[in-house]
Design a protein around this motif. Structure first.
Motif, mmCIF file in Angstrom:
data_model
loop_
_atom_site.group_PDB
_atom_site.id
_atom_site.type_symbol
_atom_site.label_atom_id
_atom_site.label_comp_id
_atom_site.label_asym_id
_atom_site.label_seq_id
_atom_site.Cartn_x
_atom_site.Cartn_y
_atom_site.Cartn_z
ATOM 1 N N ALA A 1 13.201 63.169 33.284
ATOM 2 C CA ALA A 1 12.420 63.079 32.041
ATOM 3 C C ALA A 1 13.311 63.017 30.798
ATOM 4 O O ALA A 1 12.811 63.129 29.676
ATOM 5 N N ALA A 2 14.621 62.828 30.988
ATOM 6 C CA ALA A 2 15.555 62.810 29.853
ATOM 7 C C ALA A 2 15.149 61.749 28.830
ATOM 8 O O ALA A 2 14.866 60.604 29.177
ATOM 9 N N GLY A 3 15.123 62.168 27.572
ATOM 10 C CA GLY A 3 14.760 61.255 26.500
ATOM 11 C C GLY A 3 13.276 61.008 26.366
ATOM 12 O O GLY A 3 12.844 60.244 25.491
ATOM 13 N N LYS A 4 12.468 61.649 27.203
ATOM 14 C CA LYS A 4 11.026 61.389 27.219
ATOM 15 C C LYS A 4 10.189 62.611 26.853
ATOM 16 O O LYS A 4 9.354 62.543 25.950
ATOM 17 N N LYS A 5 10.432 63.722 27.551
ATOM 18 C CA LYS A 5 9.531 64.856 27.348
ATOM 19 C C LYS A 5 10.165 66.154 27.848
ATOM 20 O O LYS A 5 11.142 66.150 28.594
ATOM 21 N N PHE A 6 9.540 67.257 27.414
ATOM 22 C CA PHE A 6 9.908 68.573 27.939
ATOM 23 C C PHE A 6 9.343 68.726 29.347
ATOM 24 O O PHE A 6 8.286 68.162 29.674
ATOM 25 N N VAL A 7 10.043 69.492 30.172
ATOM 26 C CA VAL A 7 9.604 69.764 31.541
ATOM 27 C C VAL A 7 9.543 71.271 31.737
ATOM 28 O O VAL A 7 10.501 71.992 31.433
ATOM 29 N N LYS A 8 8.427 71.756 32.237
ATOM 30 C CA LYS A 8 8.285 73.191 32.514
ATOM 31 C C LYS A 8 9.075 73.528 33.773
ATOM 32 O O LYS A 8 9.000 72.824 34.778
ATOM 33 N N VAL A 9 9.832 74.625 33.718
ATOM 34 C CA VAL A 9 10.629 75.062 34.856
ATOM 35 C C VAL A 9 10.312 76.519 35.158
ATOM 36 O O VAL A 9 9.662 77.209 34.373
ATOM 37 N N SER A 10 10.789 76.977 36.300
ATOM 38 C CA SER A 10 10.560 78.366 36.700
ATOM 39 C C SER A 10 11.398 79.312 35.846
ATOM 40 O O SER A 10 12.386 78.898 35.216
ATOM 41 N N PRO A 11 11.036 80.598 35.814
ATOM 42 C CA PRO A 11 11.864 81.582 35.092
ATOM 43 C C PRO A 11 13.309 81.598 35.590
ATOM 44 O O PRO A 11 14.233 81.794 34.786
ATOM 45 N N ASP B 1 12.713 75.548 25.284
ATOM 46 C CA ASP B 1 11.514 76.157 24.703
ATOM 47 C C ASP B 1 11.279 77.494 25.397
ATOM 48 O O ASP B 1 10.787 77.537 26.525
ATOM 49 N N GLU B 2 11.687 78.566 24.726
ATOM 50 C CA GLU B 2 11.639 79.908 25.321
ATOM 51 C C GLU B 2 10.216 80.308 25.701
ATOM 52 O O GLU B 2 9.962 80.797 26.805
ATOM 53 N N LYS B 3 9.295 80.107 24.793
ATOM 54 C CA LYS B 3 7.928 80.554 25.026
ATOM 55 C C LYS B 3 7.281 79.826 26.205
ATOM 56 O O LYS B 3 6.631 80.443 27.057
ATOM 57 N N GLY B 4 7.463 78.535 26.274
ATOM 58 C CA GLY B 4 6.830 77.743 27.331
ATOM 59 C C GLY B 4 7.673 77.575 28.581
ATOM 60 O O GLY B 4 7.226 76.957 29.552
ATOM 61 N N LYS B 5 8.912 78.139 28.564
ATOM 62 C CA LYS B 5 9.858 77.970 29.675
ATOM 63 C C LYS B 5 9.983 76.479 30.031
ATOM 64 O O LYS B 5 9.798 76.051 31.157
ATOM 65 N N ARG B 6 10.309 75.692 28.981
ATOM 66 C CA ARG B 6 10.447 74.262 29.154
ATOM 67 C C ARG B 6 11.846 73.824 28.710
ATOM 68 O O ARG B 6 12.470 74.465 27.863
ATOM 69 N N ALA B 7 12.307 72.702 29.282
ATOM 70 C CA ALA B 7 13.618 72.157 28.944
ATOM 71 C C ALA B 7 13.518 70.650 28.763
ATOM 72 O O ALA B 7 12.721 69.986 29.419
ATOM 73 N N MET B 8 14.361 70.132 27.869
ATOM 74 C CA MET B 8 14.394 68.690 27.655
ATOM 75 C C MET B 8 15.805 68.232 27.314
ATOM 76 O O MET B 8 16.491 68.848 26.500
#
Length: 348
Positions: A85-95, A156-163
């Protein structure tokens, strides 16, 4: 081209050599040990005070869980998802993955990018440790270097997301995930009541307390010029982690020259200085795992100064001319066992 790759031989060496340098006279203290191939390496856990194999199973299940989320050796991981998803969007990941990404970005920043968890494009380009290892062209290296920048990893700390902000970017947690897995395996063992154990994840060793007779564990320090399982000496530790990075672990040869896996993100080529390996001794394996690459890059003198400024951190430096330097906290805890190496006590 010669590729250093023989898992069967390494597996046998690991079983023989990774049992800690300790023996019990009491039959009741005979250890339980299990070895599996995970995280791209041989993983061995040895427990000295527990009678159930189930405890080993729980520790290995935890390692497998981490491997399935973030290993570079498996497809379909959460790390792959962030790269796709690089360059496109945030992705939710596990803790788990978010924690390691956050740690990785911290140490990427702390090292000014020497250790960079976005080095995936360069790692894939070289392919060191795989069947398609090769020396890339300068043009290829320059192209992939432009995609390596930890600042372009947004969390994104709150949503546990990375981009990853640029298309083509990718993550490589190979320089930190083993440390996290070692810490987590140790945590599982302690929660199961284990008091004396060693977790060895191929260069990341974690000891739980001391040996059953109350003495420190003697951990072998890998000889960087020989196959895994050959040591230059031993370091005595209690309730510590011992983490080594060196030019021996993964490499290939082309036209008589060796290319090892510790890449310099600024040049795009393997790091090249006076060091053959760096071993860190500290409390938390995930931290040591990340720091070894920066210290290796800094070299002997600057690396020793870095170590001196970190509380609770000590190091063993092995140079290419087979000299061994240890920091102050290990001077009474490290012994040379191979006469081919010379121990030098004073570091500038």
């Amino acid at each position: 081209m010669k590729i250093k790759k023989n898992r069967i031989a390494i597996f046998l060496i690991a079983i023989i050599c990774m049992i800690p340098l300790y023996s019990c006279d009491n039959a009741d203290s005979e250890p339980l040990s299990k070895t599996e191939y995970m995280l791209g390496t041989i993983c061995t856990i040895t427990v000295y005070d527990h009678k159930s194999d189930a405890v080993l199973g729980k520790a290995f299940s935890r390692i497998k869980e981490i491997e399935n989320k973030m290993s570079v050796n498996k497809s379909g991981t959460e790390v792959d998802g962030v790269g796709d998803a690089a360059g496109k969007k945030f992705v939710k990941v596990s803790p788990d993955t978010f924690y390691v990404l956050k740690k990785g970005k911290y140490y990427s920043q702390q090292s000014s990018g020497v250790f960079d968890i976005t080095i995936g494009p360069l790692v894939k380009l070289w392919g060191i440790g795989t069947d398609h290892a090769r020396v890339p062209s300068i043009q290829e290296i320059d192209e992939k270097k432009s995609l390596v920048n930890y600042r372009d990893l947004k969390l994104d700390e709150k949503g546990k997301r990375a981009m990853l902000m640029k298309p083509g970017m990718s993550l490589d947690l190979g320089g930190i995930a083993k440390g996290y897995a070692a810490d987590e395996a140790g945590r599982v063992l302690k929660e199961e009541g284990v008091q004396h154990a060693i977790v060895d994840l191929g260069g990341n060793v974690l000891t739980i307390n001391d040996s059953p007779d109350g003495r420190p564990w003697n951990i072998g320090v890998q000889d960087p010029f020989k196959a895994r399982g050959n040591s230059i000496g031993t370091v005595s530790v209690t309730n510590k982690t011992v983490v080594t990075s060196g030019i021996y672990e993964r490499y290939f040869e082309k036209n008589g020259k060796k290319y090892h896996h510790i890449l310099n993100p600024f040049t795009g080529y393997p790091m090249n200085n006076d060091l053959a390996s760096v071993t860190l001794v500290t409390d938390i394996s995930v931290n040591a795992d990340a720091m070894t690459k920066n210290i290796f890059y800094l070299g002997l003198d600057k690396g020793a100064k870095y170590v001196k400024n970190i509380k609770g951190l000590d190091a063993i430096f092995v140079t290419k001319d087979k000299k061994v330097y240890v920091t102050e906290g290990l001077k009474n805890n490290f012994k040379i066992t191979d006469s081919g190496f010379k121990l030098i006590h004073n570091i500038k």
